[in-house]
Design an enzyme around this catalytic site. Sequence first.
Site, mmCIF file in Angstrom:
data_model
loop_
_atom_site.group_PDB
_atom_site.id
_atom_site.type_symbol
_atom_site.label_atom_id
_atom_site.label_comp_id
_atom_site.label_asym_id
_atom_site.label_seq_id
_atom_site.Cartn_x
_atom_site.Cartn_y
_atom_site.Cartn_z
ATOM 1 N N THR A 83 0.715 -1.238 -0.060
ATOM 2 C CA THR A 83 0.024 -0.143 -0.095
ATOM 3 C C THR A 83 0.889 1.271 0.053
ATOM 4 O O THR A 83 0.442 2.360 -0.555
ATOM 5 C CB THR A 83 -1.116 0.195 1.417
ATOM 6 O OG1 THR A 83 -1.854 -1.242 0.928
ATOM 7 C CG2 THR A 83 -1.759 1.227 1.417
ATOM 8 N N SER A 124 1.714 -7.554 -0.460
ATOM 9 C CA SER A 124 2.629 -8.446 0.459
ATOM 10 C C SER A 124 2.150 -9.914 0.672
ATOM 11 O O SER A 124 2.629 -10.826 0.844
ATOM 12 C CB SER A 124 2.934 -7.622 1.803
ATOM 13 O OG SER A 124 1.692 -7.825 2.500
ATOM 14 N N THR A 160 1.760 -4.021 4.317
ATOM 15 C CA THR A 160 1.887 -4.472 5.697
ATOM 16 C C THR A 160 1.309 -5.978 6.158
ATOM 17 O O THR A 160 1.488 -6.324 7.157
ATOM 18 C CB THR A 160 0.784 -3.425 6.575
ATOM 19 O OG1 THR A 160 -0.284 -3.369 6.214
ATOM 20 C CG2 THR A 160 1.385 -1.958 6.342
ATOM 21 N N ASP A 161 0.568 -6.502 5.249
ATOM 22 C CA ASP A 161 -0.151 -7.813 5.407
ATOM 23 C C ASP A 161 0.814 -8.918 6.010
ATOM 24 O O ASP A 161 0.584 -9.594 7.009
ATOM 25 C CB ASP A 161 -1.052 -8.500 4.394
ATOM 26 C CG ASP A 161 -2.123 -7.481 4.259
ATOM 27 O OD1 ASP A 161 -2.643 -6.697 5.028
ATOM 28 O OD2 ASP A 161 -2.924 -7.866 3.113
HETATM 29 N N1 ASP Z 1 -2.671 -5.512 1.385
HETATM 30 C C1 ASP Z 1 -1.517 -4.550 1.439
HETATM 31 C C2 ASP Z 1 -0.404 -5.385 1.529
HETATM 32 O O1 ASP Z 1 0.005 -5.954 2.274
HETATM 33 C C3 ASP Z 1 -1.749 -3.768 2.680
HETATM 34 C C4 ASP Z 1 -0.700 -3.062 2.872
HETATM 35 O O2 ASP Z 1 0.324 -2.827 2.308
HETATM 36 O O3 ASP Z 1 -0.982 -2.228 3.938
HETATM 37 O O4 ASP Z 1 0.374 -5.325 0.365
#
Ligand code: ASP
Length: 321
Positions: free
Chosen positions: A12, A52, A85-86
């Site tokens: 993200t 991710s 973040t995932d």
């Molecule tokens: N779905 C996204 C990921 O992990 C969420 C993020 O980056 O915050 O790539």
Amino acid sequence: MSTIKLLTTGGTIAMSHDASTGKVDRPSNQVLSGWLNGEIAVVSEDVCHRSSPQMTIVELNAVLQAVRDSLADPGIDGVVVTHGTDTLEETAYFLDLQLPWGKPVIVTGAMRASNEAGTDGPVNLMNAVYAAASESSRSKGVLVVMQDQIHAARYVTKSHTSSLLAFQSPESGPIGWVRNGKAEFRYAPAPDTVYGEASVSSLGSVMLIKAVLDMGAEWIDFAIGKGAKGIVLEAFGQGNVPPSLLPGIKRAIAEGVPVVLVSRCIGGEPQGTYAYEGGGAMLQELGVVFARELNGPKARLKLAVLLASGKNEADIRAAFQ
Ligand code: ASP
């Protein structure tokens, strides 16, 4: 002036919000190019561009190699990795297991896309760069910077689906903060063994099974049947599982498949407290390895790294103490 290497992997933090669909799915480099001031030189390199959940061992090893190359460059003082973040905590811990403690390595991401109101990408990126350029961040293992908090990769977890404060270290709290462009630490994580020689070619053969009420014996049989090289059990409470799993656990251990146990509780550590059928004391007697400090996904990564390093049963047991 410090020079920081910025390694981008997607997520993200590198995306923008599409108002017409309400979705976040279009990559953009806007955040990564537009927000850094002139106090610190930043050299950037795209390692990959993945959300991710799409990361595999191929990308993880590419990130590991890119960080290693950057750390070996005498002109680079610290490294920042941007990541979705995932699974950020998994990549951060994968790096932590294998990188020498020395120059700072910081992992960061964003909960909101670059063009969403209140996006956290710029501040997280800025603080990560400041942390990477801070002398105080040296030799503390891989660190995760989100908002102005600094977490140890070993302890941090994504604890909320959408909050800007999603990243928490349940037992320890943040180990430091970024204030006025500098990293300040309350304490340092205890040094841990670094498995620098590991070459992990597959993660799929180490399986994570979460204990749930009244589960069938076949869950572990399935893992063994699929050729699992290691099994991590996310057990109840202090380290207990349904008795239905016992035959499978015995079979795995008899076949030389290490069974490592963590608790599905977000805090505390598993212990061999209960002697009843399926209780922790019985599992320890069977040879199940109780893992300290780690959640299930991280214990899985550690077991994969240990197996790739050729560690035997006794080494594996000692490594999780
Ligand atoms: N779905 C996204 C990921 O992990 C969420 C993020 O980056 O915050 O790539």
